[in-house]
Structures are given as structure tokens and as C-alpha cells.
Write a protein that holds these residues in place. Structure first.
Motif, PDB file in Angstrom:
ATOM      1  N   GLY A 152       1.233  -6.559   1.860  1.00  0.00           N
ATOM      2  CA  GLY A 152       1.184  -7.708   2.746  1.00  0.00           C
ATOM      3  C   GLY A 152       2.503  -8.454   2.705  1.00  0.00           C
ATOM      4  N   SER A 153       2.462  -9.641   3.236  1.00  0.00           N
ATOM      5  CA  SER A 153       3.667 -10.452   3.321  1.00  0.00           C
ATOM      6  C   SER A 153       3.857 -11.292   2.058  1.00  0.00           C
ATOM      7  CB  SER A 153       3.580 -11.390   4.530  1.00  0.00           C
ATOM      8  OG  SER A 153       4.644 -12.312   4.507  1.00  0.00           O
TER       9      SER A 153
ATOM     10  N   ASN B 257      -1.815  -8.615   7.074  1.00  0.00           N
ATOM     11  CA  ASN B 257      -0.681  -9.292   6.434  1.00  0.00           C
ATOM     12  C   ASN B 257      -0.919 -10.773   6.186  1.00  0.00           C
ATOM     13  OD1 ASN B 257       1.129  -7.266   5.865  1.00  0.00           O
ATOM     14  ND2 ASN B 257       1.993  -7.276   7.924  1.00  0.00           N
TER      15      ASN B 257
END
Length: 184
Positions: free
Chosen positions: A17-18, A52
């Protein structure tokens, strides 16, 4: 009072993910732990839904007293990570647990296209033992007493880890982050 863990990513962390996501979901896990295996399947579904919008971080916390293969499995994941295959090995280890002896670890590495000469040497030399020990030390510092241990935005999550409960907890943490950031 709930235990607070570090909310920041460490340079050695593996994450999906972010890194700038509003919600960080941190797991301390053990590849040989049957509860971690069950949580793995829930997490896989949750991360699919969350995409994300969450930063999922995994740190090793092998149970050195009860799980004889957990430490070497963690090292295998790190060895794979040095070849850009951490998450693929993570999936293989949890998908095939408790079959985590050396012959299985080598087979997983081979299936992932990792040089077996390098992989075997790194495993024999305990190249990644310090990383695994460091993760475990962070877990001890964060008050981990069992696996899986989850922290959502630094706060220990002790609720159920079925899909609905986990998604609700992550959503709630995201709302709290948004409200605090924008002073609502």
C-alpha cells in the motif's frame, strides 16, 4: 490504556500500500503460528478491499520456544526480500504452513526464481538473523505477547480479526485520522 506502537515505517520494514496512507496496519507475525495463518487469509481479503487506502506492515515475531521452524521461515522471507520477492515468499510460507522445514523453504525459493546457491548460503550464514531479531525486539518493546499482534495507527488492536471487524476497525481509524488532521 491501549499499548501504542511506533506509527512510522522503519527503513527495514516490508509494507504494502501507500506509505502515506492515513491508516497503518502493523502485524507482528509468526509463519508457523496457526492463528497467524488464519489471520493471513482474512488480511488477504481485507487488503484486497482496502487497496492503497492502508499501509500494511509486517514484522517478524517468531515464537522461539514453540515453533521450531518459525525463525528460519522468517529468515527465508528476508532472503527472498533481498531479491524483491518478500511478499511472494510471505504468501508461500503462510499458504504452506506448517511445512516450513529447510527442504520446503528451498523449494519455495526455487519456485520464486531465487538463485538457490545464494539462498542456501544466506540461510546457512544466518544473513538475516539480525533483521528477524530486530523485528522481534521491536515487538517486545511494543508489548507483543502473542501472535498475531495487530496495531492500527500505533494502537494495539485486540478485537476479532474476521473480515468485517478488521475492516470496521481500519475504517474507524481512518475517520479518526481525518478528523484529527482537519480538526473536525
Amino acid at each position: 490504556m491501549a499499548k501504542i506502537a511506533t506509527r512510522r515505517l522503519l527503513p527495514s520494514d516490508h509494507f504494502k500500500g501507500s506509505s502515506k496512507a492515513a491508516v497503518m496496519l502493523l502485524e507482528y507475525g509468526d509463519f508457523e503460528c496457526h492463528r497467524c495463518v488464519a489471520a493471513f487469509h482474512t488480511l488477504k481479503d481485507a487488503l484486497h478491499w482496502l487497496d492503497n487506502s492502508v499501509c500494511f506492515v509486517f514484522r517478524h515475531y517468531p515464537d522461539l520456544e514453540r515453533h521450531s521452524y518459525a525463525f528460519s521461515a522468517a529468515q527465508a522471507a528476508e532472503a527472498a526480500g533481498s531479491h524483491g520477492k518478500f511478499w511472494e515468499m510471505y504468501d508461500a510460507l503462510y499458504s504452506h504452513s506448517p511445512h516450513l522445514d529447510d527442504s520446503h523453504l528451498i523449494a519455495f525459493a526455487e519456485q520464486l526464481g531465487i538463485s538457490l546457491d545464494v539462498f542456501k548460503r544466506e540461510m546457512l550464514d544466518d544473513t538475516y538473523a539480525q533483521k528477524v531479531n530486530d523485528d522481534r525486539a521491536f515487538g517486545i518493546e511494543d508489548g507483543v505477547d502473542e501472535t498475531p499482534a495487530f496495531f492500527i495507527n500505533g494502537v494495539r488492536y485486540r478485537g476479532d480479526w474476521d473480515l468485517d471487524c478488521l475492516l470496521a476497525a481500519v475504517e474507524d481509524a481512518g475517520v479518526r485520522w481525518f478528523e484529527s488532521r482537519f480538526h473536525l
